[in-house]
Design a protein around this motif. Structure first.
Motif, PDB file in Angstrom:
ATOM      1  N   TRP A  62       4.815  -7.334  15.286  1.00 18.68           N
ATOM      2  CA  TRP A  62       4.233  -6.728  14.248  1.00 18.68           C
ATOM      3  C   TRP A  62       5.003  -6.117  13.295  1.00 18.68           C
ATOM      4  O   TRP A  62       4.593  -5.924  12.261  1.00 18.68           O
ATOM      5  N   GLN A  63       5.278  -4.925  14.365  1.00 13.43           N
ATOM      6  CA  GLN A  63       6.119  -3.534  13.627  1.00 13.43           C
ATOM      7  C   GLN A  63       7.095  -4.295  13.082  1.00 13.43           C
ATOM      8  O   GLN A  63       7.759  -3.746  12.128  1.00 13.43           O
ATOM      9  N   GLU A  64       8.116  -4.927  13.954  1.00 10.55           N
ATOM     10  CA  GLU A  64       9.713  -5.225  13.127  1.00 10.55           C
ATOM     11  C   GLU A  64       9.038  -6.065  12.044  1.00 10.55           C
ATOM     12  O   GLU A  64       9.749  -5.528  10.751  1.00 10.55           O
ATOM     13  N   THR A  65       8.248  -7.028  11.527  1.00  4.98           N
ATOM     14  CA  THR A  65       7.433  -7.049  10.517  1.00  4.98           C
ATOM     15  C   THR A  65       7.564  -6.040   9.780  1.00  4.98           C
ATOM     16  O   THR A  65       7.800  -6.442   8.602  1.00  4.98           O
ATOM     17  N   PHE A  66       6.033  -5.441   9.866  1.00  6.57           N
ATOM     18  CA  PHE A  66       6.417  -4.584   9.189  1.00  6.57           C
ATOM     19  C   PHE A  66       6.915  -3.366   8.171  1.00  6.57           C
ATOM     20  O   PHE A  66       7.628  -3.408   7.436  1.00  6.57           O
ATOM     21  N   ASP A  67       7.607  -3.342   9.151  1.00 11.68           N
ATOM     22  CA  ASP A  67       8.523  -2.267   9.045  1.00 11.68           C
ATOM     23  C   ASP A  67      10.357  -3.283   8.186  1.00 11.68           C
ATOM     24  O   ASP A  67      10.161  -2.883   6.961  1.00 11.68           O
ATOM     25  N   LYS A  68      10.129  -4.457   8.045  1.00 11.74           N
ATOM     26  CA  LYS A  68      11.072  -5.171   7.174  1.00 11.74           C
ATOM     27  C   LYS A  68       9.986  -4.887   5.572  1.00 11.74           C
ATOM     28  O   LYS A  68      10.247  -5.181   4.645  1.00 11.74           O
ATOM     29  N   TYR A  69       8.967  -5.555   5.672  1.00  4.36           N
ATOM     30  CA  TYR A  69       7.812  -5.269   4.578  1.00  4.36           C
ATOM     31  C   TYR A  69       8.456  -4.334   3.902  1.00  4.36           C
ATOM     32  O   TYR A  69       8.221  -4.062   3.122  1.00  4.36           O
ATOM     33  N   LYS A  70       8.904  -3.337   4.573  1.00  2.00           N
ATOM     34  CA  LYS A  70       8.494  -1.740   4.076  1.00  2.00           C
ATOM     35  C   LYS A  70       9.586  -1.461   3.139  1.00  2.00           C
ATOM     36  O   LYS A  70       9.996  -0.595   2.838  1.00  2.00           O
ATOM     37  N   ALA A  71      10.931  -2.236   3.754  1.00  2.00           N
ATOM     38  CA  ALA A  71      11.915  -1.986   3.205  1.00  2.00           C
ATOM     39  C   ALA A  71      12.148  -2.590   1.031  1.00  2.00           C
ATOM     40  O   ALA A  71      12.518  -2.599   0.807  1.00  2.00           O
ATOM     41  N   TYR A  72      10.317  -3.090   1.232  1.00  2.00           N
ATOM     42  CA  TYR A  72      10.345  -4.132   0.100  1.00  2.00           C
ATOM     43  C   TYR A  72       9.229  -2.899  -1.005  1.00  2.00           C
ATOM     44  O   TYR A  72       9.186  -2.040  -0.802  1.00  2.00           O
ATOM     45  N   PRO A  73       9.739  -2.771  -2.076  1.00  6.27           N
ATOM     46  CA  PRO A  73       9.971  -2.788  -3.055  1.00  6.27           C
ATOM     47  C   PRO A  73       7.735  -2.665  -3.381  1.00  6.27           C
ATOM     48  O   PRO A  73       7.021  -1.369  -4.130  1.00  6.27           O
ATOM     49  N   GLU A  74       7.307  -3.701  -2.979  1.00  5.14           N
ATOM     50  CA  GLU A  74       5.588  -3.397  -2.893  1.00  5.14           C
ATOM     51  C   GLU A  74       4.984  -2.114  -2.033  1.00  5.14           C
ATOM     52  O   GLU A  74       4.173  -1.676  -2.782  1.00  5.14           O
ATOM     53  N   TYR A  75       6.107  -2.167  -1.207  1.00  9.64           N
ATOM     54  CA  TYR A  75       5.201  -1.146  -0.092  1.00  9.64           C
ATOM     55  C   TYR A  75       5.535   0.694  -0.609  1.00  9.64           C
ATOM     56  O   TYR A  75       4.572   1.287  -0.598  1.00  9.64           O
ATOM     57  N   ARG A  76       6.448   0.682  -1.289  1.00 14.60           N
ATOM     58  CA  ARG A  76       7.247   1.603  -2.011  1.00 14.60           C
ATOM     59  C   ARG A  76       6.592   1.862  -2.384  1.00 14.60           C
ATOM     60  O   ARG A  76       6.504   3.339  -3.134  1.00 14.60           O
ATOM     61  N   LYS A  77       6.308   1.143  -4.224  1.00 12.36           N
ATOM     62  CA  LYS A  77       5.431   1.492  -5.112  1.00 12.36           C
ATOM     63  C   LYS A  77       3.779   1.394  -4.587  1.00 12.36           C
ATOM     64  O   LYS A  77       3.209   2.342  -6.186  1.00 12.36           O
ATOM     65  N   ASN A  79       1.691   0.353  -1.731  1.00 12.10           N
ATOM     66  CA  ASN A  79       0.848   0.064  -0.592  1.00 12.10           C
ATOM     67  C   ASN A  79       2.010   1.180   0.354  1.00 12.10           C
ATOM     68  O   ASN A  79       1.433   1.413   1.906  1.00 12.10           O
ATOM     69  N   ARG A  80       2.497   2.104  -0.304  1.00 12.67           N
ATOM     70  CA  ARG A  80       2.887   3.440   0.454  1.00 12.67           C
ATOM     71  C   ARG A  80       1.809   4.007   1.553  1.00 12.67           C
ATOM     72  O   ARG A  80       1.207   4.431   0.600  1.00 12.67           O
ATOM     73  N   GLY A  81       2.053   4.602   2.697  1.00 10.22           N
ATOM     74  CA  GLY A  81       0.601   5.381   3.417  1.00 10.22           C
ATOM     75  C   GLY A  81       0.299   3.970   4.110  1.00 10.22           C
ATOM     76  O   GLY A  81      -0.190   4.539   4.977  1.00 10.22           O
ATOM     77  N   MET A  82       0.044   2.217   3.810  1.00  6.85           N
ATOM     78  CA  MET A  82      -0.552   1.479   4.853  1.00  6.85           C
ATOM     79  C   MET A  82      -0.257   1.450   5.861  1.00  6.85           C
ATOM     80  O   MET A  82       0.949   1.700   6.637  1.00  6.85           O
ATOM     81  N   ASP A  83      -0.959   1.345   6.809  1.00 10.48           N
ATOM     82  CA  ASP A  83      -1.060   1.405   8.573  1.00 10.48           C
ATOM     83  C   ASP A  83      -0.869  -0.580   9.018  1.00 10.48           C
ATOM     84  O   ASP A  83      -0.933  -1.015   8.006  1.00 10.48           O
ATOM     85  N   LEU A  84      -0.252  -0.423   9.992  1.00 16.51           N
ATOM     86  CA  LEU A  84       0.079  -1.413  10.511  1.00 16.51           C
ATOM     87  C   LEU A  84      -1.560  -2.460  10.183  1.00 16.51           C
ATOM     88  O   LEU A  84      -1.053  -3.982  10.216  1.00 16.51           O
ATOM     89  N   ASP A  85      -2.938  -1.858  11.345  1.00 17.83           N
ATOM     90  CA  ASP A  85      -3.863  -2.838  11.069  1.00 17.83           C
ATOM     91  C   ASP A  85      -3.805  -3.109   9.172  1.00 17.83           C
ATOM     92  O   ASP A  85      -4.910  -4.483   8.824  1.00 17.83           O
ATOM     93  N   GLY A  86      -3.579  -2.294   8.126  1.00 20.10           N
ATOM     94  CA  GLY A  86      -4.198  -2.571   7.139  1.00 20.10           C
ATOM     95  C   GLY A  86      -2.691  -4.463   6.782  1.00 20.10           C
ATOM     96  O   GLY A  86      -3.219  -4.775   6.129  1.00 20.10           O
ATOM     97  N   PHE A  87      -1.622  -4.032   6.922  1.00 20.40           N
ATOM     98  CA  PHE A  87      -1.017  -4.650   6.562  1.00 20.40           C
ATOM     99  C   PHE A  87      -0.812  -6.599   7.570  1.00 20.40           C
ATOM    100  O   PHE A  87      -0.915  -7.278   6.868  1.00 20.40           O
ATOM    101  N   LYS A  88      -1.455  -6.013   8.706  1.00 22.34           N
ATOM    102  CA  LYS A  88      -1.812  -7.476   9.377  1.00 22.34           C
ATOM    103  C   LYS A  88      -2.965  -7.878   8.636  1.00 22.34           C
ATOM    104  O   LYS A  88      -3.235  -9.257   8.307  1.00 22.34           O
ATOM    105  N   SER A  89      -3.514  -7.310   7.662  1.00 21.78           N
ATOM    106  CA  SER A  89      -4.845  -7.869   6.937  1.00 21.78           C
ATOM    107  C   SER A  89      -3.813  -8.655   5.808  1.00 21.78           C
ATOM    108  O   SER A  89      -4.715  -9.980   5.246  1.00 21.78           O
ATOM    109  N   ILE A  90      -3.063  -8.417   5.407  1.00 19.61           N
ATOM    110  CA  ILE A  90      -2.820  -9.308   3.775  1.00 19.61           C
ATOM    111  C   ILE A  90      -1.707 -10.101   4.289  1.00 19.61           C
ATOM    112  O   ILE A  90      -1.766 -10.969   3.447  1.00 19.61           O
ATOM    113  N   PHE A  91      -1.177  -9.857   5.599  1.00 21.83           N
ATOM    114  CA  PHE A  91      -0.347 -10.728   6.192  1.00 21.83           C
ATOM    115  C   PHE A  91      -0.939 -11.927   6.597  1.00 21.83           C
ATOM    116  O   PHE A  91      -0.470 -13.318   6.192  1.00 21.83           O
ATOM    117  N   MET A  92      -2.637 -11.760   6.946  1.00 27.71           N
ATOM    118  CA  MET A  92      -2.798 -13.391   7.405  1.00 27.71           C
ATOM    119  C   MET A  92      -3.481 -13.842   6.629  1.00 27.71           C
ATOM    120  O   MET A  92      -3.594 -15.513   6.947  1.00 27.71           O
TER     121      MET A  92
END
Length: 355
Positions: A62-77, A79-92
């Motif tokens: 999960w952390q590796e998948t989240f790290d890949k997401y962090k490299a893209y603009p949606e996270y940086r612009k 969802n910056r500050g989103m935690d892993l649980d929040g990422f799991k929610s949208i990922f599913m």
């Protein structure tokens, strides 16, 4: 007689399978709407048609998948500050959407091959089934093409690609449903022609489909959030700045004010067209099947109007917005049923008896 009975039984089996596939496609359309409304569509930044069936199974994965997401603009612009649980929610949401797409492929392909090998597919239906299969494969590619448009500096998917993705899903659903009607209700006979009302019913189907595409533009640009008032847009029927862009025609596709205004006007126009059409069909073709279709069409339209207004006034809650999207597909289903009933009625109507 035995062969005829067996053919009818096979037709029922194929129709039941196609109806199941259409129902799952309908669920796919609803889930796609929820995925968009929860801003989950860009959470999966890779497209793995085979390996993507398995989600992350460990915290490390999960952390590796989240790290890949962090490299893209949606996270940086966004969802910056989103935690892993929040990422799991949208990922599913996005994961389930893609998983359901794969399930539809399996649910369609293997029974199709089985029915063909057992010679249970009616004559002339095989090419149509292969066309549906190819359209389904194209839909998967189009979905990834849409997602890629948001994995850039501006982390929003293209409304044009979203409309194309939605439009193709609806075409697949509608084609499946039409084939079910052919198998269970009978096809119009060739060479008999269709009356003006039957031809008009196909125009109505086309208008409902265009209305769905208009809604996809609203969804893709988030134009539904712009004016949460009805019947006015803000304080006036014609909002300020309407078609003020240069060129003005481009506003119909890219300006949120014009897009929401057009969607409303299209809805008003469709209400009038359906009311006139339903009245003529009720009076001129008073058969049980056509009248049932007219009733279903009226109920679906009324529900869709109420859902649309409620979605606006309540500022696009996920549940209502998803129901509004599903309601549009149900309205199209009712229009298809009426069109098929009218075309078959015209085709098989008995000839007048000689005096």
């Amino acid at each position: 007689m035995l062969l005829s009975h067996r053919n009818r039984q096979h037709d029922r089996q194929v129709a039941a399978w196609l109806l199941l596939c259409a129902a799952v496609v309908f669920g796919m359309i609803l889930l796609g709407g929820v995925t968009r409304l929860t801003n989950s569509g860009l959470s999966m930044v890779e497209w793995k048609p085979l390996m993507g069936v398995v989600p992350p199974l460990s915290e490390q994965a999960w952390q590796e998948t989240f790290d890949k997401y962090k490299a893209y603009p949606e996270y940086r612009k966004i969802n910056r500050g989103m935690d892993l649980d929040g990422f799991k929610s949208i990922f599913m949401y996005e994961y389930l959407h893609r998983l359901l797409g794969r399930l539809i492929g399996v649910l369609f392909f293997f029974p199709m091959v089985y029915f063909m090998m057992r010679r249970r597919v009616p004559a002339g239906l095989q090419p149509k089934l292969w066309l549906l299969f190819l359209l389904g494969g194209g839909q998967g590619l189009l979905g990834w093409f849409m997602v890629k448009s948001g994995l850039v500096s501006d982390p929003h998917v293209s409304q044009y690609r979203l409309a194309a993705h939605m439009g193709l899903a609806v075409i697949i659903y509608a084609y499946m449903l039409w084939l079910v009607f052919d198998l269970r209700l009978g096809k119009p006979r060739r060479g008999t022609g269709a009356g003006p009302l039957a031809r008009t019913s196909l125009v109505l189907v086309g208008l409902v489909y265009l209305m769905i595409l208009s809604g996809a533009l609203v969804a893709g640009t988030k134009a539904g959030f712009a004016y949460s008032t009805w019947p006015l847009m803000g304080t006036s029927f014609f909002p300020p700045g309407l078609y003020a862009g240069d060129p003005a025609w481009l506003d119909a596709f890219e300006d949120i004010t014009a897009i929401q205004f057009n969607h409303r006007m299209f809805a008003y126009f469709l209400i009038i067209v359906v009311a006139v059409f339903a009245t003529l069909a009720w009076r001129r073709v008073p058969t049980p099947r056509v009248r049932l279709g007219v009733i279903l069409l009226g109920l679906a339209l009324a529900a869709q109007v109420l859902l649309g207004i409620s979605t606006l006034l309540l500022h696009v809650p996920v549940s209502l917005a998803a129901a509004h999207q599903g309601g549009a597909v149900l309205l199209l289903s009712a229009a298809l049923f009426v069109a098929h009933a009218l075309r078959r009625q015209t085709a098989v109507a008995p000839a007048p008896q000689a005096p």
